[in-house]
Write an enzyme that holds these catalytic residues in place. Structure first.
Site, mmCIF file in Angstrom:
data_model
loop_
_atom_site.group_PDB
_atom_site.id
_atom_site.type_symbol
_atom_site.label_atom_id
_atom_site.label_comp_id
_atom_site.label_asym_id
_atom_site.label_seq_id
_atom_site.Cartn_x
_atom_site.Cartn_y
_atom_site.Cartn_z
ATOM 1 N N LYS A 176 0.852 -1.146 0.025
ATOM 2 C CA LYS A 176 0.062 -0.049 0.137
ATOM 3 C C LYS A 176 0.936 1.192 0.227
ATOM 4 O O LYS A 176 0.581 2.108 -0.630
ATOM 5 C CB LYS A 176 -0.875 0.217 1.119
ATOM 6 C CG LYS A 176 -2.362 -0.833 1.144
ATOM 7 C CD LYS A 176 -3.160 -0.601 2.160
ATOM 8 C CE LYS A 176 -2.480 -0.778 3.527
ATOM 9 N NZ LYS A 176 -3.517 -0.263 4.495
ATOM 10 N N ARG A 209 11.133 -11.086 5.916
ATOM 11 C CA ARG A 209 11.759 -9.764 6.086
ATOM 12 C C ARG A 209 12.725 -10.000 7.139
ATOM 13 O O ARG A 209 12.232 -10.809 8.225
ATOM 14 C CB ARG A 209 10.396 -8.973 6.366
ATOM 15 C CG ARG A 209 9.706 -8.497 5.414
ATOM 16 C CD ARG A 209 8.771 -7.496 5.584
ATOM 17 N NE ARG A 209 8.489 -6.949 6.804
ATOM 18 C CZ ARG A 209 8.017 -5.972 7.303
ATOM 19 N NH1 ARG A 209 7.884 -4.920 6.239
ATOM 20 N NH2 ARG A 209 7.527 -5.630 8.443
ATOM 21 N N ARG A 228 11.420 -10.954 13.237
ATOM 22 C CA ARG A 228 10.521 -10.283 14.187
ATOM 23 C C ARG A 228 9.203 -11.269 14.358
ATOM 24 O O ARG A 228 8.813 -11.835 13.328
ATOM 25 C CB ARG A 228 9.934 -8.873 13.762
ATOM 26 C CG ARG A 228 10.932 -7.638 13.784
ATOM 27 C CD ARG A 228 10.382 -6.414 13.641
ATOM 28 N NE ARG A 228 9.123 -6.417 12.463
ATOM 29 C CZ ARG A 228 8.148 -5.700 12.847
ATOM 30 N NH1 ARG A 228 8.058 -4.893 13.681
ATOM 31 N NH2 ARG A 228 7.357 -5.972 11.944
ATOM 32 N N ARG A 245 -3.181 -12.248 11.049
ATOM 33 C CA ARG A 245 -3.414 -11.195 10.705
ATOM 34 C C ARG A 245 -4.453 -11.174 9.259
ATOM 35 O O ARG A 245 -5.048 -10.205 9.338
ATOM 36 C CB ARG A 245 -2.160 -10.258 10.580
ATOM 37 C CG ARG A 245 -1.502 -9.561 11.838
ATOM 38 C CD ARG A 245 -0.040 -9.250 11.819
ATOM 39 N NE ARG A 245 -0.155 -8.133 10.910
ATOM 40 C CZ ARG A 245 0.934 -7.551 10.480
ATOM 41 N NH1 ARG A 245 2.080 -8.249 10.328
ATOM 42 N NH2 ARG A 245 0.972 -6.541 9.759
#
Ligand SMILES: [Zn+2]
Length: 226
Positions: free
Chosen positions: A19, A134, A167, A178
């Site tokens: 986004k 990531r 993380r 999520r």
């Protein structure tokens, strides 16, 4: 289709849909002001406006800012000249809000229902692949990706040499949770915004996603700048 160009635009997409890139691109191409809830909250709290201080009270307690406060904040923010056309009608790109039907209702009651909802559609597996790879540097905040942006030295930050971490937010189980929450929240919104929603295939390179997003905005009669 009405002749009035769609300028109250909302950007929706799951975490990891890109986004940020699309928002920046749409802002550049159409001269829109990008409104993200996080930025608005921080700015209003810093400026010390009555609504900003109200919001800050919740944030300081670690509580979620209630919908009515958030909508007041948005409503106040879009009064500014950078969110208005020459004729005074609103123009903005709202990102991260609404996420629920009550929030959509509250926004509509302020006369801020969107003319266009750009929905970045990305399959869950693609999101997991993007986010799970990531690796973040706790020292400087730099983010690498094992597949798409690997560090020169495995496990070490290119910018500061710090040890990279995976993380907990970027673990597959957390991402799937999520995504499930996002899907559950978003389904009623997609239905609500049915007439003004445009799905963009978000499962392609960032440049192609941006190009497709620009096309759906331009198709509503909004001229590009520059
Ligand atoms: Zn670093």
């Amino acid at each position: 289709m009405s002749a009035r160009p769609a300028l109250k635009i909302i950007l929706v997409g799951p975490p990891g849909a890109g986004k940020g890139t699309v928002a920046k691109g749409l802002v550049d191409r159409f001269g829109l002001t990008h409104l993200s809830t996080g930025d608005m909250l921080r700015a209003a709290a810093k400026a010390g406006t009555p609504v900003g201080l109200l919001a800050k009270g919740f944030m300081d307690k670690g509580a979620l800012v209630p919908d009515d406060v958030m909508v007041k904040l948005i409503s106040e923010r879009v009064q500014a000249a950078d969110c208005r056309n020459a004729d005074g009608s609103p123009r903005f790109l709202l990102d991260g809000f609404p996420r629920t039907l009550p929030q959509a209702d509250a926004l509509a009651s302020e006369g801020l229902a969107p003319d266009l909802v750009v929905y970045l559609d990305v399959p869950d597996d693609a999101v997991v692949r993007r986010l799970c790879g990531r690796r973040t540097c706790p020292a400087c905040g730099n983010v690498h990706h094992v597949e798409f942006a690997p560090p020169v030295q495995p496990g070490l930050c290119d910018r500061c040499g710090g040890a990279l971490v995976h993380r907990s937010d970027d673990q597959p189980e957390t991402i799937r949770k999520r995504l499930a929450a996002f899907a559950a929240q978003t389904a009623p919104l997609v239905q609500r915004y049915g007439a003004v929603i445009e799905k963009v295939d978000g499962n392609q390179p960032p440049e192609a996603v941006l190009k497709a997003s620009v096309q759906v905005v331009r198709a509503r009669g909004v001229p590009t700048i520059g």
